[in-house]
Write a protein that holds these residues in place. Structure first.
Motif, PDB file in Angstrom:
ATOM      1  N   GLU A  31      -6.422  -2.370 -11.415  1.00 43.26           N
ATOM      2  CA  GLU A  31      -6.307  -1.077 -11.507  1.00 43.26           C
ATOM      3  C   GLU A  31      -7.092  -0.073 -10.444  1.00 43.26           C
ATOM      4  O   GLU A  31      -6.694   0.720  -9.822  1.00 43.26           O
ATOM      5  N   ALA A  32      -8.254  -0.767  -9.899  1.00 44.91           N
ATOM      6  CA  ALA A  32      -9.049  -0.172  -8.887  1.00 44.91           C
ATOM      7  C   ALA A  32      -8.418  -0.366  -7.491  1.00 44.91           C
ATOM      8  O   ALA A  32      -8.975  -0.035  -6.538  1.00 44.91           O
ATOM      9  N   GLY A  33      -7.409  -1.294  -7.254  1.00 46.32           N
ATOM     10  CA  GLY A  33      -6.773  -1.540  -5.939  1.00 46.32           C
ATOM     11  C   GLY A  33      -7.808  -2.386  -4.961  1.00 46.32           C
ATOM     12  O   GLY A  33      -7.505  -2.375  -3.865  1.00 46.32           O
ATOM     13  N   LYS A  34      -8.454  -3.439  -5.860  1.00 46.07           N
ATOM     14  CA  LYS A  34      -9.308  -4.503  -4.986  1.00 46.07           C
ATOM     15  C   LYS A  34      -8.410  -5.656  -4.712  1.00 46.07           C
ATOM     16  O   LYS A  34      -7.941  -6.070  -5.816  1.00 46.07           O
ATOM     17  N   ALA A  35      -8.212  -5.709  -3.519  1.00 50.67           N
ATOM     18  CA  ALA A  35      -7.332  -7.032  -2.905  1.00 50.67           C
ATOM     19  C   ALA A  35      -7.866  -8.379  -3.380  1.00 50.67           C
ATOM     20  O   ALA A  35      -7.185  -9.423  -3.581  1.00 50.67           O
ATOM     21  N   LYS A  86       0.851  -1.232   0.093  1.00 52.87           N
ATOM     22  CA  LYS A  86       0.092  -0.067   0.021  1.00 52.87           C
ATOM     23  C   LYS A  86       0.955   1.112  -0.103  1.00 52.87           C
ATOM     24  O   LYS A  86       1.871   1.366   0.804  1.00 52.87           O
ATOM     25  N   GLY A  87       0.660   2.198  -0.985  1.00 52.72           N
ATOM     26  CA  GLY A  87       1.372   3.256  -1.080  1.00 52.72           C
ATOM     27  C   GLY A  87       2.626   3.419  -1.842  1.00 52.72           C
ATOM     28  O   GLY A  87       3.099   4.320  -1.956  1.00 52.72           O
ATOM     29  N   THR A  88       3.023   2.199  -2.523  1.00 56.35           N
ATOM     30  CA  THR A  88       4.021   1.910  -3.111  1.00 56.35           C
ATOM     31  C   THR A  88       3.930   2.017  -4.631  1.00 56.35           C
ATOM     32  O   THR A  88       4.819   2.450  -5.504  1.00 56.35           O
ATOM     33  N   GLY A  89       2.641   2.118  -5.135  1.00 56.68           N
ATOM     34  CA  GLY A  89       2.322   2.172  -6.451  1.00 56.68           C
ATOM     35  C   GLY A  89       2.075   0.793  -6.976  1.00 56.68           C
ATOM     36  O   GLY A  89       1.899   0.620  -8.178  1.00 56.68           O
ATOM     37  N   VAL A  90       2.076  -0.250  -6.304  1.00 57.17           N
ATOM     38  CA  VAL A  90       2.050  -1.605  -6.688  1.00 57.17           C
ATOM     39  C   VAL A  90       0.400  -2.028  -5.880  1.00 57.17           C
ATOM     40  O   VAL A  90       0.149  -1.821  -4.967  1.00 57.17           O
ATOM     41  N   HIS A  91      -0.055  -2.611  -6.957  1.00 62.29           N
ATOM     42  CA  HIS A  91      -1.453  -2.897  -6.499  1.00 62.29           C
ATOM     43  C   HIS A  91      -1.373  -4.555  -6.617  1.00 62.29           C
ATOM     44  O   HIS A  91      -0.945  -5.113  -7.787  1.00 62.29           O
ATOM     45  N   VAL A  92      -2.157  -5.273  -5.880  1.00 67.60           N
ATOM     46  CA  VAL A  92      -2.279  -6.697  -5.756  1.00 67.60           C
ATOM     47  C   VAL A  92      -3.887  -7.108  -5.825  1.00 67.60           C
ATOM     48  O   VAL A  92      -4.312  -6.745  -4.826  1.00 67.60           O
TER      49      VAL A  92
END
Length: 275
Positions: free
Chosen positions: A225-229, A174-180
């Motif tokens: 892209e929406a940041g949904k885990a 979170k906050g690094t620009g990486v989404h998982v």
């Protein structure tokens, strides 16, 4: 559209993996395609280059090898190919009860569906963080949200692992620009059920239970892209997940026990990973 960004898709020769390759190329990403079928990968790569004017690299590999992830990342590094998007899609079904199959079959299954995705994420994550951009999609399953069934001992367990792994990694990045994202499709039209021999059984499922691979891939990209885990494809599948979440464990397990035999291949040998 992407610019100078590259995606690695495992199990890219067919099904959801191929659909991800096409979706990412459509969005302008260069792609690295890996699976065991070199001819099939070459055919897909050539089509993507022609249709989308992107770079498509073929990297044939058997992820059941213990050194597969390390070898793949080393080869990419040697060519100066950084990876911005990782789609851990490779997988297959291993049918039969736990003690009916040789340990080597179970070890290969765990390597492909759990160890390799984890190691690829571990090896590629530092570069993603350093560049301030990364996307990791772990293709899990609705099966990871419901009780495990007899005759597919490791499948639901491996998918539940990918879900929990993705949730933890999403918090850590979170906050690094990486989404998982853990992507959780249900029944999807692909070669999966042909490979493990369950096609005649699952074909009895009503049509509304099925999704097509391109839709699964498109929704997966939108979700990451929406940041949904965690994202479950399809309203029916989301309803099933919600239902099992509300049921007492004993009742949920009983329901799976009663229905599992309808779609289980038992005593028919070992499922093999798709080529």
């Amino acid at each position: 559209m992407a610019s100078n960004r590259r995606a690695l898709i495992t199990g890219a020769s067919a099904g959801i993996g191929e659909a991800f390759a096409r979706e990412l190329a459509r969005r302008g990403f260069d792609v690295v395609l890996t699976a065991r079928r070199t001819d099939r990968l070459e055919s897909i790569a050539a089509e993507l280059r022609e249709r989308h004017a992107i770079e498509a690299v073929v990297a044939p590999l058997d992820l059941a090898r213990a050194d597969a992830a390390e070898a793949l990342v080393a080869a990419l590094d040697a060519q100066g190919l950084h990876i911005d998007v990782l789609v851990n899609n490779a997988g297959y079904g291993l049918t039969g009860y736990l003690d009916e199959q040789p340990w080597e079959a179970h070890a290969a299954f765990i390597q492909v569906l759990m160890t390799a995705p984890t190691e690829l994420a571990w090896r590629l994550l530092p570069g993603m963080k350093a560049r301030g951009y990364g996307r990791i999609i772990n293709v899990a399953s609705l099966a990871g949200h419901v009780p495990g069934s007899a005759g597919h001992t490791l499948y639901a367990a491996s998918k539940a692992y990918l879900i929990k792994f993705s949730q933890s990694l999403a918090l850590e990045t979170k906050g690094t620009g990486v989404h998982v994202t853990a992507l959780c499709p249900g029944f999807t039209l692909s070669e999966f059920h042909d490979v493990n021999g369950s096609r005649p059984l699952v074909s009895k499922m009503p049509g509304f239970m099925w999704m097509d691979a391109p839709t699964v891939a498109r929704e997966g990209m939108d979700a990451v892209e929406a940041g949904k885990a965690v994202y479950v494809n399809g309203r029916v599948n989301r309803l099933i997940k919600g239902l099992f979440k509300l049921l007492p464990d004993a009742l949920a397990l009983k329901m799976v026990e009663r229905q599992g035999g309808r779609f289980r291949v038992h005593g028919e040998g070992v499922g093999q990973p798709p080529a």
